[in-house]
Design a protein around this motif. Sequence first.
Motif, PDB file in Angstrom:
ATOM      1  N   SER A 177      49.588  27.487  36.191  1.00 58.80           N
ATOM      2  CA  SER A 177      49.412  26.730  37.421  1.00 58.80           C
ATOM      3  C   SER A 177      49.778  27.540  38.659  1.00 58.80           C
ATOM      4  O   SER A 177      49.159  27.379  39.726  1.00 58.80           O
ATOM      5  CB  SER A 177      50.249  25.451  37.374  1.00 58.80           C
ATOM      6  OG  SER A 177      51.617  25.754  37.185  1.00 58.80           O
ATOM      7  N   ILE A 178      50.771  28.417  38.538  1.00 55.68           N
ATOM      8  CA  ILE A 178      51.204  29.209  39.694  1.00 55.68           C
ATOM      9  C   ILE A 178      50.105  30.184  40.107  1.00 55.68           C
ATOM     10  O   ILE A 178      49.736  30.278  41.290  1.00 55.68           O
ATOM     11  CB  ILE A 178      52.502  29.960  39.359  1.00 55.68           C
ATOM     12  CG1 ILE A 178      53.624  28.956  39.090  1.00 55.68           C
ATOM     13  CG2 ILE A 178      52.892  30.905  40.492  1.00 55.68           C
ATOM     14  CD1 ILE A 178      54.908  29.587  38.607  1.00 55.68           C
ATOM     15  N   ALA A 179      49.564  30.911  39.128  1.00 52.04           N
ATOM     16  CA  ALA A 179      48.482  31.850  39.436  1.00 52.04           C
ATOM     17  C   ALA A 179      47.251  31.118  39.948  1.00 52.04           C
ATOM     18  O   ALA A 179      46.547  31.614  40.839  1.00 52.04           O
ATOM     19  CB  ALA A 179      48.136  32.664  38.186  1.00 52.04           C
ATOM     20  N   MET A 180      46.987  29.936  39.405  1.00 50.04           N
ATOM     21  CA  MET A 180      45.819  29.170  39.847  1.00 50.04           C
ATOM     22  C   MET A 180      45.941  28.761  41.311  1.00 50.04           C
ATOM     23  O   MET A 180      44.960  28.826  42.066  1.00 50.04           O
ATOM     24  CB  MET A 180      45.633  27.941  38.956  1.00 50.04           C
ATOM     25  CG  MET A 180      45.160  28.255  37.550  1.00 50.04           C
ATOM     26  SD  MET A 180      45.011  26.775  36.516  1.00 50.04           S
ATOM     27  CE  MET A 180      43.574  25.984  37.259  1.00 50.04           C
ATOM     28  N   ILE A 181      47.133  28.348  41.740  1.00 49.35           N
ATOM     29  CA  ILE A 181      47.331  27.960  43.137  1.00 49.35           C
ATOM     30  C   ILE A 181      47.111  29.148  44.066  1.00 49.35           C
ATOM     31  O   ILE A 181      46.494  29.023  45.133  1.00 49.35           O
ATOM     32  CB  ILE A 181      48.740  27.364  43.337  1.00 49.35           C
ATOM     33  CG1 ILE A 181      48.844  26.003  42.652  1.00 49.35           C
ATOM     34  CG2 ILE A 181      49.074  27.239  44.823  1.00 49.35           C
ATOM     35  CD1 ILE A 181      47.902  24.951  43.228  1.00 49.35           C
ATOM     36  N   GLN A 182      47.595  30.311  43.673  1.00 51.65           N
ATOM     37  CA  GLN A 182      47.384  31.489  44.510  1.00 51.65           C
ATOM     38  C   GLN A 182      45.901  31.793  44.669  1.00 51.65           C
ATOM     39  O   GLN A 182      45.421  32.052  45.778  1.00 51.65           O
ATOM     40  CB  GLN A 182      48.101  32.709  43.925  1.00 51.65           C
ATOM     41  CG  GLN A 182      47.976  33.939  44.832  1.00 51.65           C
ATOM     42  CD  GLN A 182      48.705  35.151  44.291  1.00 51.65           C
ATOM     43  OE1 GLN A 182      49.017  35.219  43.094  1.00 51.65           O
ATOM     44  NE2 GLN A 182      48.980  36.111  45.143  1.00 51.65           N
ATOM     45  N   ASP A 183      45.161  31.747  43.566  1.00 52.32           N
ATOM     46  CA  ASP A 183      43.735  32.049  43.625  1.00 52.32           C
ATOM     47  C   ASP A 183      42.965  30.981  44.392  1.00 52.32           C
ATOM     48  O   ASP A 183      42.054  31.295  45.170  1.00 52.32           O
ATOM     49  CB  ASP A 183      43.171  32.179  42.206  1.00 52.32           C
ATOM     50  CG  ASP A 183      43.775  33.345  41.454  1.00 52.32           C
ATOM     51  OD1 ASP A 183      43.890  34.419  42.044  1.00 52.32           O
ATOM     52  OD2 ASP A 183      44.147  33.175  40.280  1.00 52.32           O
TER      53      ASP A 183
ATOM     54  N   LEU B 104      37.991  31.908  43.235  1.00 52.66           N
ATOM     55  CA  LEU B 104      37.788  30.587  42.629  1.00 52.66           C
ATOM     56  C   LEU B 104      37.423  30.719  41.148  1.00 52.66           C
ATOM     57  O   LEU B 104      37.812  29.878  40.329  1.00 52.66           O
ATOM     58  CB  LEU B 104      36.707  29.818  43.379  1.00 52.66           C
ATOM     59  CG  LEU B 104      37.041  29.460  44.836  1.00 52.66           C
ATOM     60  CD1 LEU B 104      35.894  28.666  45.457  1.00 52.66           C
ATOM     61  CD2 LEU B 104      38.344  28.672  44.926  1.00 52.66           C
ATOM     62  N   TRP B 105      36.676  31.740  40.807  1.00 51.43           N
ATOM     63  CA  TRP B 105      36.342  31.989  39.398  1.00 51.43           C
ATOM     64  C   TRP B 105      37.600  32.326  38.608  1.00 51.43           C
ATOM     65  O   TRP B 105      37.805  31.833  37.490  1.00 51.43           O
ATOM     66  CB  TRP B 105      35.328  33.126  39.307  1.00 51.43           C
ATOM     67  CG  TRP B 105      34.960  33.489  37.900  1.00 51.43           C
ATOM     68  CD1 TRP B 105      34.245  32.750  37.005  1.00 51.43           C
ATOM     69  CD2 TRP B 105      35.298  34.706  37.215  1.00 51.43           C
ATOM     70  NE1 TRP B 105      34.124  33.418  35.815  1.00 51.43           N
ATOM     71  CE2 TRP B 105      34.749  34.622  35.913  1.00 51.43           C
ATOM     72  CE3 TRP B 105      35.987  35.861  37.575  1.00 51.43           C
ATOM     73  CZ2 TRP B 105      34.896  35.651  34.985  1.00 51.43           C
ATOM     74  CZ3 TRP B 105      36.134  36.882  36.645  1.00 51.43           C
ATOM     75  CH2 TRP B 105      35.582  36.764  35.368  1.00 51.43           C
ATOM     76  N   VAL B 106      38.488  33.152  39.196  1.00 54.32           N
ATOM     77  CA  VAL B 106      39.749  33.485  38.539  1.00 54.32           C
ATOM     78  C   VAL B 106      40.620  32.236  38.405  1.00 54.32           C
ATOM     79  O   VAL B 106      41.306  32.047  37.398  1.00 54.32           O
ATOM     80  CB  VAL B 106      40.485  34.595  39.324  1.00 54.32           C
ATOM     81  CG1 VAL B 106      41.860  34.865  38.730  1.00 54.32           C
ATOM     82  CG2 VAL B 106      39.656  35.873  39.315  1.00 54.32           C
ATOM     83  N   PHE B 107      40.579  31.370  39.410  1.00 52.60           N
ATOM     84  CA  PHE B 107      41.302  30.098  39.369  1.00 52.60           C
ATOM     85  C   PHE B 107      40.934  29.307  38.109  1.00 52.60           C
ATOM     86  O   PHE B 107      41.795  28.789  37.404  1.00 52.60           O
ATOM     87  CB  PHE B 107      40.962  29.300  40.637  1.00 52.60           C
ATOM     88  CG  PHE B 107      41.245  27.828  40.560  1.00 52.60           C
ATOM     89  CD1 PHE B 107      42.543  27.349  40.650  1.00 52.60           C
ATOM     90  CD2 PHE B 107      40.212  26.919  40.406  1.00 52.60           C
ATOM     91  CE1 PHE B 107      42.799  25.975  40.585  1.00 52.60           C
ATOM     92  CE2 PHE B 107      40.458  25.556  40.342  1.00 52.60           C
ATOM     93  CZ  PHE B 107      41.766  25.089  40.429  1.00 52.60           C
ATOM     94  N   VAL B 108      39.658  29.244  37.797  1.00 52.27           N
ATOM     95  CA  VAL B 108      39.203  28.523  36.607  1.00 52.27           C
ATOM     96  C   VAL B 108      39.596  29.265  35.330  1.00 52.27           C
ATOM     97  O   VAL B 108      40.028  28.672  34.342  1.00 52.27           O
ATOM     98  CB  VAL B 108      37.676  28.306  36.659  1.00 52.27           C
ATOM     99  CG1 VAL B 108      37.173  27.677  35.368  1.00 52.27           C
ATOM    100  CG2 VAL B 108      37.299  27.441  37.859  1.00 52.27           C
ATOM    101  N   GLY B 109      39.492  30.580  35.353  1.00 48.12           N
ATOM    102  CA  GLY B 109      39.743  31.372  34.158  1.00 48.12           C
ATOM    103  C   GLY B 109      41.179  31.345  33.670  1.00 48.12           C
ATOM    104  O   GLY B 109      41.437  31.575  32.486  1.00 48.12           O
ATOM    105  N   PHE B 110      42.116  31.065  34.569  1.00 49.37           N
ATOM    106  CA  PHE B 110      43.519  31.039  34.173  1.00 49.37           C
ATOM    107  C   PHE B 110      43.907  29.763  33.430  1.00 49.37           C
ATOM    108  O   PHE B 110      44.917  29.741  32.713  1.00 49.37           O
ATOM    109  CB  PHE B 110      44.422  31.172  35.403  1.00 49.37           C
ATOM    110  CG  PHE B 110      44.782  32.591  35.750  1.00 49.37           C
ATOM    111  CD1 PHE B 110      45.420  33.397  34.821  1.00 49.37           C
ATOM    112  CD2 PHE B 110      44.490  33.122  36.994  1.00 49.37           C
ATOM    113  CE1 PHE B 110      45.767  34.701  35.123  1.00 49.37           C
ATOM    114  CE2 PHE B 110      44.823  34.422  37.310  1.00 49.37           C
ATOM    115  CZ  PHE B 110      45.459  35.221  36.377  1.00 49.37           C
TER     116      PHE B 110
END
Length: 235
Positions: free
Chosen positions: A151-157, A183-189
């Motif tokens: 969730s932390i990495a997703m918020i950053q992305d 945004l693609w990285v957000f989904v991938g995490f």
Amino acid sequence: MGVNAENPIDNKLAQILFAWCGLATILITGLGFWPAGFLPNGIAPSLTADQVATMYRENTTGVRNAAFCTVGGAGTYLAFTAAISAQLWRIESGAAPVLTFAQLAAGTATSFLFLIPGMFLAIASFRPERAAEVTQALNDVAFLFFLMPYSIAMIQDLAAGLAILSDKRADPIFPRWMGFLSLWVFVGFAPAGLCAFFKMGPFAWKGLFVWWIPIGIFTAWCLAFNYCLLKAANK
């Protein structure tokens, strides 16, 4: 010497140096993980306590090197996050910079996802002669801490991507593809959070959706942002 508006060259140099910390984070962490045997595949979570302990005893120096480099990567990632935040602030100037602050907070928290696992690797390898179950537990903490906090990495992305795509100026700070990549990285995490449920298969911490995809897209994201930050520093 302090950096101020009357000496913009110093500020530009700082931006460039901190931009290169994206590449530095990848190189430092990779150079630590490879000799330890954590790359390319990592340590399988299905290994027994004796198997994990044997690995630590036979490659103690390699694991200690991984700990040293991972802690170092925490520092370079903090600097990299600062460089990203400075440019996002330019995009959000004149408005409440909530996306900039969200990216800064999440990026700072992400640096602890290098720091804390690195410390647990150091603790586990500091006394490799200890009971195998203790070494296994410390190893579990290190890898779960490194991979599960999706969730932390997703918020950053997410914050970075939305900020970049909100830039409506004729000559934007970042190219739009960097926003879509974020945004693609957000989904991938997202699938990384499932690693606590599996010891084998694609959702285990050695699997496709927890190890290969998150690490691959994180590497691509850092290198892409590194490039875009260097371009932005010249604007």
